[in-house]
Each structure stands twice: as C-alpha cells, then as structure tokens.
Design a protein around this motif. Structure first.
Motif, PDB file in Angstrom:
ATOM      1  N   ALA A   1      -3.288   2.752  -7.160  1.00 11.77           N
ATOM      2  CA  ALA A   1      -3.712   1.921  -7.571  1.00 11.77           C
ATOM      3  C   ALA A   1      -4.745   1.112  -6.326  1.00 11.77           C
ATOM      4  O   ALA A   1      -3.940   1.817  -5.353  1.00 11.77           O
ATOM      5  N   GLU A   2      -5.002   0.472  -6.292  1.00 13.07           N
ATOM      6  CA  GLU A   2      -5.880  -0.300  -5.340  1.00 13.07           C
ATOM      7  C   GLU A   2      -5.690  -1.793  -5.513  1.00 13.07           C
ATOM      8  O   GLU A   2      -4.723  -2.453  -7.000  1.00 13.07           O
ATOM      9  N   LEU A   3      -5.540  -2.640  -3.758  1.00 14.29           N
ATOM     10  CA  LEU A   3      -5.108  -3.871  -3.564  1.00 14.29           C
ATOM     11  C   LEU A   3      -6.398  -4.934  -4.471  1.00 14.29           C
ATOM     12  O   LEU A   3      -7.367  -4.570  -4.149  1.00 14.29           O
ATOM     13  N   GLU A   4      -6.191  -5.767  -5.345  1.00  7.89           N
ATOM     14  CA  GLU A   4      -7.129  -6.410  -5.913  1.00  7.89           C
ATOM     15  C   GLU A   4      -6.887  -7.792  -5.838  1.00  7.89           C
ATOM     16  O   GLU A   4      -7.759  -8.739  -4.937  1.00  7.89           O
ATOM     17  N   GLU A   5      -5.615  -8.267  -5.173  1.00 13.03           N
ATOM     18  CA  GLU A   5      -5.386 -10.103  -4.464  1.00 13.03           C
ATOM     19  C   GLU A   5      -4.070 -10.008  -4.734  1.00 13.03           C
ATOM     20  O   GLU A   5      -3.059  -9.450  -4.425  1.00 13.03           O
ATOM     21  N   PHE A   6      -3.974 -10.840  -3.193  1.00 17.32           N
ATOM     22  CA  PHE A   6      -3.573 -10.931  -1.504  1.00 17.32           C
ATOM     23  C   PHE A   6      -3.213 -11.930  -1.342  1.00 17.32           C
ATOM     24  O   PHE A   6      -3.872 -11.994  -0.414  1.00 17.32           O
TER      25      PHE A   6
ATOM     26  N   ARG B   1      -4.442  -3.371  -9.159  1.00 17.22           N
ATOM     27  CA  ARG B   1      -5.293  -2.241 -10.368  1.00 17.22           C
ATOM     28  C   ARG B   1      -4.785  -1.109 -10.619  1.00 17.22           C
ATOM     29  O   ARG B   1      -4.901  -0.194  -9.379  1.00 17.22           O
TER      30      ARG B   1
ATOM     31  N   THR C   1       0.920  -1.646   0.000  1.00 17.55           N
ATOM     32  CA  THR C   1       0.205  -0.052   0.334  1.00 17.55           C
ATOM     33  C   THR C   1       0.595   1.295   0.132  1.00 17.55           C
ATOM     34  O   THR C   1       0.807   2.410  -0.392  1.00 17.55           O
TER      35      THR C   1
END
Lengths: 138, 153
Positions: free
Chosen positions: A74-79, A133, A67
């Motif tokens: 951007a944004e976290l799509e999968e982790f 993303r 982050t």
C-alpha cells in the motif's frame, strides 16, 4: 493480498530514548535549525525549561510505523497529526495505530487508520489519522 | 520560467511563493532516514527498490517537510517563539529519489484567539510539490502557533 480488517491494531513501534544528539541530527537532516530543539540556554529563555524535540520527528516515527505496516502492499495517501504535548530528551515514544475503516469499493481499497504516539508516562504526544491506498498502481 | 500553481487565483490570505525547484537527492534522503531511525532499504538501496512495485528508491513521507518552498513575501515564520500545532500531508504518489519537484507555499489563514488568557495566533500554511509534467505530487498543510502576542511580522 489480504486487506487489513477494521479494528485491527498495527504493530506497535517503540522508539529508543530520544536523545539530544538525535535532535541535532534531525535538525541537520531536516534543515529545521530552530534553537529551541538544540540549544538548552535558548530553550530555557524561551520558557520551555529545556530543549524539546521537533514535532516532525515524532510524526516521522508514526510515519515509520505506517510504512513498516504497509510494506510494498500500500501507499500513504493522507497523513494528519496534531501535536498534543512536548517531547523531551530521554522520552521514549510508543506509536500505535488501529484500522478504523476499510473501503474496498471501485477496486481501490482505502484503509483508514487512527494513530497516536504516547510517551513513557502514557501521555499522548501526537494524535492523528492516515489513509492507506491498497489500489494497484498504473 | 513561469508556472501556475493550483489555487493562486482563489484570493485568500496571500499569494503563492515563487516555486522553487527541489531535486530529491539520495544523500539527503539517507541522512533523513538515519535521523528518524528508519533503516528501511526502500530509502537507500537501488537493488532492493528494483523489486518493489514502484521500482524506485523512495523518500520517507515526512521528508516533504525538508523541501524548499520559497519565500512567503512579507511573512516571517522562522521565529523561535513558534510551536508546531498540526501537520497534514496528502500524496498522489510517493516521493522518489531523483524527483525534480517545484515547491511553493502560501499563507492560507491567520487567526488570533485568546487561550487561557493569552493571545494565541494560528498560522496555516499550504505547501505543494508539482512535478515536471505539472502533476501535483503532494500537498501539505502546516499549522504553527505563536503564544503571547504578535501576529505575522
């Protein structure tokens, strides 16, 4: 906005030593009161020798690296992570990430990152991947 | 009220728990961010957040693991002998302070393998958070491992 490039290393996040009080604080904040993380006698009887850190705390450190890197771009799509080794009081973790793929199609760029956290002995404690993303939000 | 959760009719290991309403509270988010050593104002400061593209205070991604997903009927995974093996999240959007999410979980799979001569059981639990419009905000997959016997009690 410039997209990250394949092969690019993310800035390393180095934690302070993980102390017992950090585990108590994380237990309270997360609601995970499993005594193997906070009660030494319990952890000893469970055959662990001493308390071990919550895996989710290590994952949160790796998440913070991601982050911090993304900022507002951007944004976290999968982790996803796998917990590979135990983290104990006094351990210092270094979180690393490297861009493995940049897919810029369809105006919805997705950046894949390989992540890991290693302890002060160089042992990998967490290993995984993430997708960031970079698409504009609607 | 009745709610349907995607996947309930797929007939795998178990049923979805009854969804529990979770309100993401600023105080809980701040405490969590403090506990993971994250000073990001995005998790605390309304004025800062106003200038971000989502314009809202967010929760750190792994905050999702703190939510109440309801009771898995007949399953006890709270035992101390369990070790966290894997964790995965998929987000449609970030979690926001003020979100009201209906959270539910389901035991997807239980597998026992012999690892170094010790019976080792892997439990895979799926979790989901759905907003008031019925949109799935995130899904999570957790693998917990029990070494040395017993399956789910």
């Amino acid at each position: 906005m410039a997209l990250p490039e394949r092969g690019q290393e993310l800035p390393v996040l180095r934690t302070e030593p993980v102390e017992r009080i950090d585990l108590v604080r994380y237990a309270g904040a997360s609601g995970d009161y499993n005594p193997i993380h906070t009660v030494e006698s319990f952890a000893r009887e469970a055959g662990l020798g001493d308390v071990i850190a919550h895996g989710m705390l290590s994952m949160a450190y790796v998440g913070r690296m991601l982050t911090d890197f993304m900022g507002d771009e951007a944004e976290l799509e999968e982790f996803t992570v796998r917990f590979r080794a135990m983290v104990r009081p006094g351990d210092v973790l270094e979180c690393h990430g490297q861009v493995t793929d940049v897919a810029a199609g369809q105006g919805a760029p997705v950046v894949k990152v390989q992540v890991r956290a290693v302890n002060q002995s160089g042992e990998t404690v967490v290993k995984g991947s993430a997708q960031l993303r970079y698409a504009p939000i609607d | 009220m009745s709610r349907t959760v995607p996947g309930t009719d797929q007939g795998h290991e178990g049923n979805w728990s009854i969804p529990v309403k979770n309100v993401i509270e600023q105080g809980a988010v701040r405490k969590f961010a403090d506990a993971i050593g994250d000073a990001n104002p995005l998790y605390r400061d309304v004025d800062f957040a106003r200038h971000t593209r989502r314009k809202r205070v967010q929760a750190p991604p792994t905050f999702a693991c703190t939510l109440d997903y309801g009771v898995l009927a007949g399953v006890s995974l709270s035992d101390a002998g369990l070790i966290h093996g894997e964790q995965s999240f998929r987000f449609a959007r970030p979690l926001f302070v003020g979100d009201e999410l209906w959270c539910s979980q389901r035991l997807e799979d239980v597998t026992t393998r012999t690892v170094a001569g010790v019976a080792t059981t892997y439990h895979v639990v799926l979790q989901t958070g759905v907003d008031g419009d019925g949109e799935t905000v995130f899904t999570a997959r957790t693998t917990v491992i029990r070494r040395g016997g017993g399956g789910v009690s």
